[in-house]
Motif scaffolding. Sequence first.
Motif, mmCIF file in Angstrom:
data_model
loop_
_atom_site.group_PDB
_atom_site.id
_atom_site.type_symbol
_atom_site.label_atom_id
_atom_site.label_comp_id
_atom_site.label_asym_id
_atom_site.label_seq_id
_atom_site.Cartn_x
_atom_site.Cartn_y
_atom_site.Cartn_z
ATOM 1 N N PHE A 43 48.605 39.778 33.793
ATOM 2 C CA PHE A 43 48.148 39.889 35.274
ATOM 3 C C PHE A 43 46.599 40.526 35.281
ATOM 4 N N ALA A 44 46.526 41.642 34.685
ATOM 5 C CA ALA A 44 45.201 42.346 34.420
ATOM 6 C C ALA A 44 44.055 41.532 33.939
ATOM 7 N N GLU A 45 44.580 40.834 32.858
ATOM 8 C CA GLU A 45 43.494 39.808 32.108
ATOM 9 C C GLU A 45 42.860 38.697 33.224
ATOM 10 N N SER A 46 43.901 38.136 33.950
ATOM 11 C CA SER A 46 43.732 36.971 34.615
ATOM 12 C C SER A 46 42.930 37.506 35.830
ATOM 13 N N LEU A 47 43.412 38.754 36.464
ATOM 14 C CA LEU A 47 42.328 39.333 37.412
ATOM 15 C C LEU A 47 40.985 39.481 37.335
ATOM 16 N N ILE A 48 40.724 40.201 35.988
ATOM 17 C CA ILE A 48 39.407 40.301 35.467
ATOM 18 C C ILE A 48 38.637 38.991 35.397
ATOM 19 N N LYS A 49 39.412 38.193 35.009
ATOM 20 C CA LYS A 49 38.777 36.651 34.457
ATOM 21 C C LYS A 49 38.340 36.095 35.670
ATOM 22 N N HIS A 50 39.258 36.016 36.743
ATOM 23 C CA HIS A 50 38.867 35.123 37.898
ATOM 24 C C HIS A 50 38.290 36.003 39.137
ATOM 25 N N ILE A 51 38.521 37.275 39.303
ATOM 26 C CA ILE A 51 38.038 38.063 40.243
ATOM 27 C C ILE A 51 37.275 39.365 39.907
ATOM 28 N N PRO A 52 36.393 39.161 39.036
ATOM 29 C CA PRO A 52 35.628 40.276 38.418
ATOM 30 C C PRO A 52 34.885 41.245 39.434
ATOM 31 N N LYS A 53 34.455 40.586 40.711
ATOM 32 C CA LYS A 53 33.870 41.370 41.469
ATOM 33 C C LYS A 53 34.663 42.103 42.515
ATOM 34 N N LEU A 54 35.952 42.275 42.249
ATOM 35 C CA LEU A 54 36.885 42.994 43.114
ATOM 36 C C LEU A 54 36.397 44.382 43.233
ATOM 37 N N LYS A 55 36.387 44.822 44.603
ATOM 38 C CA LYS A 55 36.153 45.955 44.829
ATOM 39 C C LYS A 55 37.319 47.232 45.178
ATOM 40 N N ILE A 56 38.468 46.792 45.830
ATOM 41 C CA ILE A 56 39.430 47.319 46.246
ATOM 42 C C ILE A 56 40.703 46.808 45.732
ATOM 43 N N LEU A 57 41.627 47.570 45.026
ATOM 44 C CA LEU A 57 42.845 47.143 44.396
ATOM 45 C C LEU A 57 44.063 48.113 44.718
ATOM 46 N N SER A 58 45.124 47.622 45.347
ATOM 47 C CA SER A 58 46.329 48.326 45.791
ATOM 48 C C SER A 58 47.336 47.912 44.933
ATOM 49 N N LEU A 59 47.986 48.996 44.199
ATOM 50 C CA LEU A 59 49.196 48.753 43.271
ATOM 51 C C LEU A 59 50.366 49.591 43.996
ATOM 52 N N ARG A 60 50.216 49.969 45.179
ATOM 53 C CA ARG A 60 51.317 51.231 45.767
ATOM 54 C C ARG A 60 52.673 50.562 45.593
ATOM 55 N N CYS A 61 53.526 51.331 44.991
ATOM 56 C CA CYS A 61 54.895 51.123 44.807
ATOM 57 C C CYS A 61 55.033 50.190 43.607
ATOM 58 N N SER A 62 54.199 50.171 42.704
ATOM 59 C CA SER A 62 54.294 48.941 41.603
ATOM 60 C C SER A 62 54.783 49.623 40.486
ATOM 61 N N LEU A 63 55.047 48.602 39.631
ATOM 62 C CA LEU A 63 55.569 49.147 38.183
ATOM 63 C C LEU A 63 54.269 48.792 37.422
ATOM 64 N N VAL A 64 53.558 49.710 36.904
ATOM 65 C CA VAL A 64 52.400 49.667 36.205
ATOM 66 C C VAL A 64 52.137 49.886 34.535
ATOM 67 N N TYR A 65 51.833 48.753 33.788
ATOM 68 C CA TYR A 65 51.715 49.315 32.279
ATOM 69 C C TYR A 65 50.475 49.568 32.069
ATOM 70 N N THR A 66 50.477 50.772 31.233
ATOM 71 C CA THR A 66 49.209 51.698 30.942
ATOM 72 C C THR A 66 48.360 50.966 30.225
ATOM 73 N N GLU A 67 48.720 49.982 29.392
ATOM 74 C CA GLU A 67 47.527 48.964 28.824
ATOM 75 C C GLU A 67 46.798 48.221 29.830
ATOM 76 N N ALA A 68 47.742 47.699 30.787
ATOM 77 C CA ALA A 68 47.085 46.744 31.738
ATOM 78 C C ALA A 68 46.157 47.598 32.802
ATOM 79 N N LEU A 69 46.603 48.849 33.116
ATOM 80 C CA LEU A 69 45.597 49.735 34.056
ATOM 81 C C LEU A 69 44.557 50.045 32.992
ATOM 82 N N ARG A 70 44.566 50.276 32.040
ATOM 83 C CA ARG A 70 43.257 50.757 31.198
ATOM 84 C C ARG A 70 42.399 49.450 31.122
ATOM 85 N N CYS A 71 42.738 48.319 31.075
ATOM 86 C CA CYS A 71 42.182 47.215 31.051
ATOM 87 C C CYS A 71 41.492 47.028 32.384
#
Length: 166
Positions: A43-71
Amino acid sequence: MLEGLESLTVPCVTCYSYMLEAIGKNCRNFSELKVLCPLDIEFAESLIKHIPKLKILSLRCSLVYTEALRCILKGLEYLEVLNLSHSMFFAELDHEGAETSNILIQRGGEIPAAMDVSRLERLVACQGETSCFLCQLMLENPSVGGRGYRFQEAMWREDEISSLAH
């Protein structure tokens, strides 16, 4: 028809790559996204590839994998605001260090060590998982984070970032 879309709140989606690609191709002013599903590396890689200029991201109450967050922190150069409130952070490691199973490493929105969030204008995270109802709910039943109450309008409409609260 998506041309004017600037912000979106999305419940758990299985074909997120197609959705993100459509947004990236058709929505020049898109800048805010709230997702209600686990943030894994794909999901992180797809987000970076398709919406690279994203300014605000909410992951409220989510399960977050640390490598994805680092990415995300490294790849989304324009990211200004990140909401990690009430999130649970997982590593995909077993006891020998092999990437095979999910292990909870942090909870309640505490940012895992060695995550560089200094370039963000604003980081939103829960300050005390022991006294926070939503953090306790996530700890007691992590599957709630993927489904369940999120689809109840009163819950998924809330956000600590006012522009994503509906």
